[in-house]
Design an enzyme around this catalytic site. Sequence first.
Site, PDB file in Angstrom:
ATOM      1  N   HIS A   1       2.782  56.794 -73.229  1.00  0.00           N
ATOM      2  CA  HIS A   1       3.780  57.842 -72.938  1.00  0.00           C
ATOM      3  C   HIS A   1       3.658  58.285 -71.477  1.00  0.00           C
ATOM      4  CE1 HIS A   1       5.475  58.600 -76.869  1.00  0.00           C
ATOM      5  NE2 HIS A   1       4.306  58.839 -77.429  1.00  0.00           N
TER       6      HIS A   1
ATOM      7  N   GLU B   1       8.671  56.037 -77.643  1.00  0.00           N
ATOM      8  CA  GLU B   1       7.768  55.396 -78.607  1.00  0.00           C
ATOM      9  C   GLU B   1       7.692  53.887 -78.367  1.00  0.00           C
ATOM     10  OE1 GLU B   1       5.575  56.763 -80.697  1.00  0.00           O
ATOM     11  OE2 GLU B   1       6.222  58.746 -80.029  1.00  0.00           O
TER      12      GLU B   1
ATOM     13  N   HIS C   1      -2.208  55.070 -76.879  1.00  0.00           N
ATOM     14  CA  HIS C   1      -0.853  55.489 -77.265  1.00  0.00           C
ATOM     15  C   HIS C   1      -0.331  56.562 -76.299  1.00  0.00           C
ATOM     16  CE1 HIS C   1       2.444  56.398 -80.168  1.00  0.00           C
ATOM     17  NE2 HIS C   1       2.338  57.604 -79.624  1.00  0.00           N
ATOM     18  N   GLU C   2      -1.098  57.627 -76.138  1.00  0.00           N
ATOM     19  CA  GLU C   2      -0.651  58.720 -75.264  1.00  0.00           C
ATOM     20  C   GLU C   2      -0.578  58.228 -73.818  1.00  0.00           C
ATOM     21  OE1 GLU C   2       0.557  61.151 -76.794  1.00  0.00           O
ATOM     22  OE2 GLU C   2      -0.385  60.843 -78.741  1.00  0.00           O
TER      23      GLU C   2
END
Length: 508
Positions: free
Chosen positions: A269, A295, A265-266
């Site tokens: 980003h 997101e 997830h990170e």
Amino acid sequence: MDTENARRQLLLLQEKMSAYNHAMGLISYDGETTAPAGTAANRAHALGILSEIVYELATGRETVALLEELDCRKEALSQREKRMVYLLLKDIRFMQKIPVSEYVAYEKFIVESQDVWYSAKKNDDFASFMPYLEKMFAYRKRFAGYAAPDADPYDFWLNEYEPGLNKKTCDAFFSVLRDRLVPLIRACGEKEPVSDECLKGDFPEDKQAQLAVWLMKTMGLDPGHVGLSTTEHPFTTGLGSHLDERITTHYHREDVSSSMYSVIHEGGHALYDTGSDDDLAYTVLDGGVSMGIHESQSRFYENILGRSKPFIRFLYPKLLELFPEHFRRFAWEDVYRAVNRVQPSLIRTEADEVTYCLHVMIRYELEKSIMADALAVADLPQAWNALYKQYLGINVPCDRQGVLQDSHWSFGAVGYFPSYALGSAYGAQFLEKMKQTVDVDGALEKGCFAPINEWNRHRIWRFGSLLTPAQVLENALGEPFDPTCYLRYLEGKCAEIYVLPGRKGPDA
Ligand SMILES: [Zn+2]
């Protein structure tokens, strides 16, 4: 000042701002990661002085005069310069409308409010946080009133986090989701439960750290520009420019999936931020444009790619290599089913892909009611629990696992939550579009992210904040946003995992 000189000054101003932001970001990052426990006051001292300098630099007479002059000579500016002036002036005009004394008081209040929230959550004591929450919502209503006296205060904040968003668009979006997700979750619940036993066991931290580094490399993150640390709550932050990005994760020894999906997830980003064109560095156009688009990238990598069948098939041998004793007992199909199991739960950040948006929708409905004075903060816990019962069919045993779980309201992030759900939905439509020209499954099966990253870089990342979120969507999709893509994607996934009628079952 002639236009050429003013253009040079514009770049110089942004370079100065980014240098201060770099220093402040690094001080905060140090606090979150490696600083000794007794050093918070020391950092607060430095941050206080630096933030005052930044405020003066941003709102000072010289800066405002420069930007207003450039704003008047728009026709002589490039597309990039026009956007820089627009974004800088927008922030300054907002700051100028808030009385300085109130702005400073609010900044101090945030620090206190976060502190009280932290203890309130730990002690399951909503009553101690309630007066702060009341004051926080009052601040947000008042600030919106200063900035846009004629607008609805909640509309104002929704638009701040995701430009273009308002209650009307949010209501329409969530009602489409609610009508199909609530019955879908119920249908999954009536089937044989899926076991997640293969994700639970004893996974030494050093092995999980090796997995994290391997995942980052696989995703195409450049280790020369993206660092990894450990914190309680994972996050991503850029330092100075997109050339230095830091992500964090947390290791839960008993659950291998927690850090794994935090890293992906990170990492999503970080891919978005580091994908800005290099010549945007040290300007306000560097890095992602909005929370919704951000997101859409993080959740795209985490869920749409990271929980896909071809990726799990590729991942499984690595899990077997790092944790042979454990994974010998399971097949890759077990992992695939476990990471996609649908299970109504209490905590948003641990929710599966299908129930996730309902967690977000509950927060949206509550914020909307409070901002419209239709719900009192004192009644928030009961209202929270009632919506969890209504949408997810579960009882909330305590406020710690209910209304106190998220930090967002404690630092004033009212109107932020919808961007999580919107981003998830954007991602599903990106996938449909991407599949028209990229063999996504074939690439994932080989663990080759290059063609996927290239598609995102070309259509989304390289622009940084040059384009508005609506322009990014238009550029990437070439068609209007359609949340039913996301529903089709989720329904397809559930049909496979739970063998729902009307769809074919798992082929493995
Ligand atoms: Zn995120």
